[in-house]
Write an enzyme that holds these catalytic residues in place. Structure first.
Site, PDB file in Angstrom:
ATOM      1  N   GLY A   1      44.038  45.830  40.140  1.00  0.00           N
ATOM      2  CA  GLY A   1      43.051  46.544  40.269  1.00  0.00           C
ATOM      3  C   GLY A   1      42.975  47.040  41.792  1.00  0.00           C
ATOM      4  N   GLY A   2      41.795  46.805  42.458  1.00  0.00           N
ATOM      5  CA  GLY A   2      41.757  47.301  43.879  1.00  0.00           C
ATOM      6  C   GLY A   2      42.858  46.951  44.700  1.00  0.00           C
TER       7      GLY A   2
ATOM      8  N   GLY B   1      71.636  75.965  45.151  1.00  0.00           N
ATOM      9  CA  GLY B   1      70.475  75.751  45.731  1.00  0.00           C
ATOM     10  C   GLY B   1      70.408  74.320  46.269  1.00  0.00           C
ATOM     11  N   ALA B   2      71.460  73.231  45.764  1.00  0.00           N
ATOM     12  CA  ALA B   2      71.426  71.897  46.533  1.00  0.00           C
ATOM     13  C   ALA B   2      72.074  72.138  47.743  1.00  0.00           C
ATOM     14  CB  ALA B   2      71.989  71.066  45.508  1.00  0.00           C
TER      15      ALA B   2
HETATM   16  C1  HXC Z   1      36.919  35.643  41.930  1.00  0.00           C
HETATM   17  C2  HXC Z   1      39.050  34.877  41.139  1.00  0.00           C
HETATM   18  C3  HXC Z   1      39.439  36.449  40.908  1.00  0.00           C
HETATM   19  C4  HXC Z   1      38.502  37.214  41.010  1.00  0.00           C
HETATM   20  C5  HXC Z   1      40.985  34.984  40.485  1.00  0.00           C
HETATM   21  N1  HXC Z   1      40.057  34.146  40.735  1.00  0.00           N
HETATM   22  N2  HXC Z   1      40.633  36.150  40.330  1.00  0.00           N
HETATM   23  N3  HXC Z   1      37.755  34.784  41.707  1.00  0.00           N
HETATM   24  N4  HXC Z   1      37.229  36.877  41.599  1.00  0.00           N
HETATM   25  N5  HXC Z   1      38.829  38.615  41.194  1.00  0.00           N
HETATM   26  C6  HXC Z   1      40.159  32.578  41.109  1.00  0.00           C
HETATM   27  C7  HXC Z   1      39.987  32.001  39.684  1.00  0.00           C
HETATM   28  O1  HXC Z   1      38.519  31.961  39.237  1.00  0.00           O
HETATM   29  C8  HXC Z   1      40.593  30.707  39.801  1.00  0.00           C
HETATM   30  O2  HXC Z   1      39.818  29.844  40.662  1.00  0.00           O
HETATM   31  C9  HXC Z   1      41.696  30.923  40.900  1.00  0.00           C
HETATM   32  O3  HXC Z   1      41.352  32.515  41.483  1.00  0.00           O
HETATM   33  C10 HXC Z   1      43.201  31.238  40.046  1.00  0.00           C
HETATM   34  O4  HXC Z   1      42.653  32.146  38.977  1.00  0.00           O
HETATM   35  P1  HXC Z   1      43.561  31.812  37.718  1.00  0.00           P
HETATM   36  O5  HXC Z   1      42.921  32.636  36.800  1.00  0.00           O
HETATM   37  O6  HXC Z   1      43.394  30.185  37.388  1.00  0.00           O
HETATM   38  O7  HXC Z   1      44.963  31.981  38.039  1.00  0.00           O
HETATM   39  P2  HXC Z   1      46.013  32.697  37.086  1.00  0.00           P
HETATM   40  O8  HXC Z   1      46.244  32.079  35.879  1.00  0.00           O
HETATM   41  O9  HXC Z   1      47.419  32.420  37.819  1.00  0.00           O
HETATM   42  O10 HXC Z   1      45.731  34.193  36.848  1.00  0.00           O
HETATM   43  C11 HXC Z   1      45.937  34.990  38.006  1.00  0.00           C
HETATM   44  C12 HXC Z   1      45.067  36.219  37.698  1.00  0.00           C
HETATM   45  C13 HXC Z   1      43.717  35.964  36.953  1.00  0.00           C
HETATM   46  C14 HXC Z   1      45.880  37.087  36.695  1.00  0.00           C
HETATM   47  C15 HXC Z   1      44.823  37.223  38.923  1.00  0.00           C
HETATM   48  O11 HXC Z   1      43.041  35.185  37.612  1.00  0.00           O
HETATM   49  C16 HXC Z   1      42.875  37.308  36.633  1.00  0.00           C
HETATM   50  O12 HXC Z   1      42.992  38.289  35.935  1.00  0.00           O
HETATM   51  N6  HXC Z   1      42.146  37.490  37.645  1.00  0.00           N
HETATM   52  C17 HXC Z   1      40.959  38.753  37.480  1.00  0.00           C
HETATM   53  C18 HXC Z   1      41.660  39.759  37.957  1.00  0.00           C
HETATM   54  C19 HXC Z   1      40.710  41.058  37.912  1.00  0.00           C
HETATM   55  O13 HXC Z   1      40.256  41.527  36.964  1.00  0.00           O
HETATM   56  N7  HXC Z   1      40.176  41.416  39.002  1.00  0.00           N
HETATM   57  C20 HXC Z   1      39.215  42.473  39.364  1.00  0.00           C
HETATM   58  C21 HXC Z   1      39.949  43.623  39.144  1.00  0.00           C
HETATM   59  S1  HXC Z   1      38.884  45.118  39.435  1.00  0.00           S
HETATM   60  P3  HXC Z   1      39.598  28.192  40.526  1.00  0.00           P
HETATM   61  O14 HXC Z   1      38.526  27.909  41.263  1.00  0.00           O
HETATM   62  O15 HXC Z   1      39.732  27.910  39.090  1.00  0.00           O
HETATM   63  O16 HXC Z   1      41.255  28.039  41.216  1.00  0.00           O
HETATM   64  C22 HXC Z   1      39.224  45.407  40.879  1.00  0.00           C
HETATM   65  C23 HXC Z   1      38.435  46.696  41.129  1.00  0.00           C
HETATM   66  C24 HXC Z   1      38.519  47.359  42.541  1.00  0.00           C
HETATM   67  O17 HXC Z   1      39.783  44.942  41.729  1.00  0.00           O
HETATM   68  C25 HXC Z   1      38.660  48.628  42.621  1.00  0.00           C
HETATM   69  C26 HXC Z   1      38.487  48.950  43.879  1.00  0.00           C
HETATM   70  C27 HXC Z   1      39.064  50.548  44.003  1.00  0.00           C
END
Ligand code: HXC
Length: 510
Positions: free
Chosen positions: A169-170, A404-405
């Site tokens: 993502g971001g 050209g290279a």
């Molecule tokens: C808040 C988050 C988080 C997020 C993970 N966590 N991503 N909290 N915001 N984006 C937290 C989880 O709740 C969890 O908390 C801990 O981090 C670990 O995550 P897990 O899922 O248990 O770990 P894992 O299985 O290793 O998976 C990792 C991951 C997954 C693949 C990164 O967490 C995931 O898909 N996260 C969301 C990714 C996402 O969609 N992000 C937004 C992208 S959009 P606890 O408390 O249980 O430990 C974006 C837009 C910006 O970024 C654009 C700007 C240009």
């Protein structure tokens, strides 16, 4: 008083604990170090000064007010690498998955601003889940603030991104705007949208590794400039890289003591070129024999291997090496090789790093795949990059420089300052076979005539002397003297000055 000091120690200990023992253990179990362990490895021992370890998020949505962890998922500060100042931010996956909140972003932008004020390099260590979902637009705004600073700092200070876990993502766009991206094999991945979204939108089933692992980005997409086996190896290599880089665009390259004689001759180079002009040889051998102590930090080693790029030193001062690699696709220039080399040349020029180019190129790769893929524009990127250089350019043609290279590869015509050729060089519009087929088409089928014409062409054109007679080549040099001749040229060019006409900015063929 004592209890006040103790309170500080307690708050520091809480912050250092990150997301807690269980999450730290889970991080280790995945083969990853924690953010603090990474920073400690990257920096000189005891040199890291942390900022903002008590910063917490200010979100009240979804019960977030009850979960505040000091540091808010990113560790920021500065320290030294072999005594030279470096700024760093390291995402802490154990705290909210390293996700970016408004305050988390503010910690990063503070460090970016400080690095710019101090005119010192900045390194970001990524291991994060993207925007903090509970914060919504505040997180998006935070990303924007980071991106804008990446662009303002581009070409002013070196910016390096290291991907050591998820980066989605971001989080992907800040690294994409920095100078270099490195990844850790098997534990890191980078993509704009993850496998679940891919499945929903395109119905494509793909794993995280297949979509954006180090194996993809370091070999196919060219997003990553290198990949390492584990966190420790990766961070130690980053220390090595930093030693090659200037602190900023105006600082000049670092100078390290060298024990390698600048006049060292290497007789084995006299037999590097095989008798058969179609036989390959390894151009890296030449780079390693010319560079101080054979120390070479390759950039993009597993992508477009038909061109080699990377940093070395001559006389203790950093140079960028660009070299066609006859071992892969005969060293031909294709779209990928042109793009790879163009980006490297532009980095060197932006930061005042002299470029040494070794040429053995049979031309541009023909075919529909290349033409449909935009070879003209990609080749033009490299041509543009060299033509634009104000840093010293020293070029050595070892064997082929066709078509050209020849022009593109830092020839005299596009700004090469000192252009040498080995006696084995063949500088011509094309190889003998192709040339004879075109200009003596009438003789086709007459084997003896064709053989005579081919020999005639080879004798006259497949040598360095036609170019040398015109002054396009400054001298024909002995291969064994290459290091000495290149070093002397670089020493003479240290005060090189060129002036370009005033303009807002150029229009690189993107
Ligand atoms: C808040 C988050 C988080 C997020 C993970 N966590 N991503 N909290 N915001 N984006 C937290 C989880 O709740 C969890 O908390 C801990 O981090 C670990 O995550 P897990 O899922 O248990 O770990 P894992 O299985 O290793 O998976 C990792 C991951 C997954 C693949 C990164 O967490 C995931 O898909 N996260 C969301 C990714 C996402 O969609 N992000 C937004 C992208 S959009 P606890 O408390 O249980 O430990 C974006 C837009 C910006 O970024 C654009 C700007 C240009």
């Amino acid at each position: 008083m004592k209890h006040i000091l103790e309170r500080l120690e307690k708050r520091r200990a809480d912050a250092r604990g990150g997301g807690g023992v269980a999450r730290v253990a889970a991080q280790h179990k995945r083969g990853k170090l924690t953010a603090r362990e990474r920073v400690d490895l990257l920096m000189d021992k005891g040199s890291f000064e942390e900022f903002d370890m008590f910063v917490e998020h200010r979100s009240n949505e979804f019960g977030m007010e009850k979960t505040k962890i000091p540091g808010d998922g990113v560790i920021t500060g500065w320290g030294t690498v072999n005594g030279r100042a470096i700024f760093v931010f390291a995402k802490d996956f154990t705290v909210f998955g390293g996700s970016l909140s408004e305050t988390h972003a503010q910690k990063i932008t503070k460090i970016q601003d400080m690095a710019m004020k101090a005119r010192a390099p900045i390194i970001g260590l990524f291991d994060a889940g993207g925007a903090r979902i509970q914060e919504g637009v505040a997180a998006l705004g935070g990303y924007g603030d980071v991106f804008k600073r990446n662009v303002i700092a581009s070409g002013v200070i070196p910016q390096i991104s290291v991907i050591m876990g998820p980066c989605a993502g971001g989080d992907v766009y800040s690294p994409a705007m920095t100078d270099f991206i490195f990844m850790v094999k098997d534990t890191s991945y980078m993509f704009v949208t993850g496998p679940d979204v891919v499945k929903t939108v395109t119905n494509e089933v793909v794993s995280a590794e297949e979509l954006g692992g180090a194996s993809v980005h370091a070999t196919r997409s060219s997003i990553a400039d290198g990949a390492y086996d584990n966190d420790v190896e990766c961070l130690l290599q980053m220390r090595r890289l930093v030693d090659f880089l200037p602190a900023n665009y105006a600082a000049g390259v670092p100078e390290w003591p060298s024990f390698d004689d600048i006049g060292r001759e290497d007789r084995s180079l006299d037999t590097l070129i095989p008798d058969n002009p179609n036989k390959p040889y390894d151009i890296k051998e030449l780079i390693l024999k010319v560079a101080d102590e054979g120390d070479f930090f390759e950039i993009g080693a597993t992508f477009a291997r038909n061109i080699v790029t990377g940093f070395g030193r001559i006389g203790g001062r950093t140079v960028g090496f660009v070299a066609n690699q006859p071992m892969v696709l005969a060293g031909v220039l294709d779209s990928d090789a042109s793009r790879k080399a163009a980006r490297f040349v532009r980095f060197c020029d932006a930061f005042g790093i002299a470029i040494v180019t070794f040429v053995d190129v049979p031309g541009f790769l023909p075919g529909t795949a290349q033409e449909y893929g935009g070879l003209i524009k990609h080749g033009a990127k490299l041509l543009f990059a060299y033509s634009q250089c104000s840093v010293p350019l020293v070029t050595v043609i070892t064997r082929k420089a066709f078509g050209g290279a020849y022009d593109v590869m830092a020839s005299k015509h596009v700004g090469g300052d000192v252009n040498y050729a080995w006696p084995t060089a063949q500088i011509a519009v094309m190889g003998a076979k192709g040339a004879v087929e075109i200009i003596f088409r009438a003789d086709t089928g007459e084997a003896e005539k064709i053989a005579r014409r081919t020999k005639e062409y080879e004798d006259r054109f497949l040598s360095p002397f036609v170019a040398a007679e015109r002054g396009y080549i400054d001298d024909v040099i002995m291969p064994h003297a290459t290091r000495r001749r290149v070093a002397r040229s670089l020493a003479m060019l240290r005060t090189k000055t060129v002036e370009m006409p005033a303009r807002k900015h150029d229009n690189l063929p993107l």
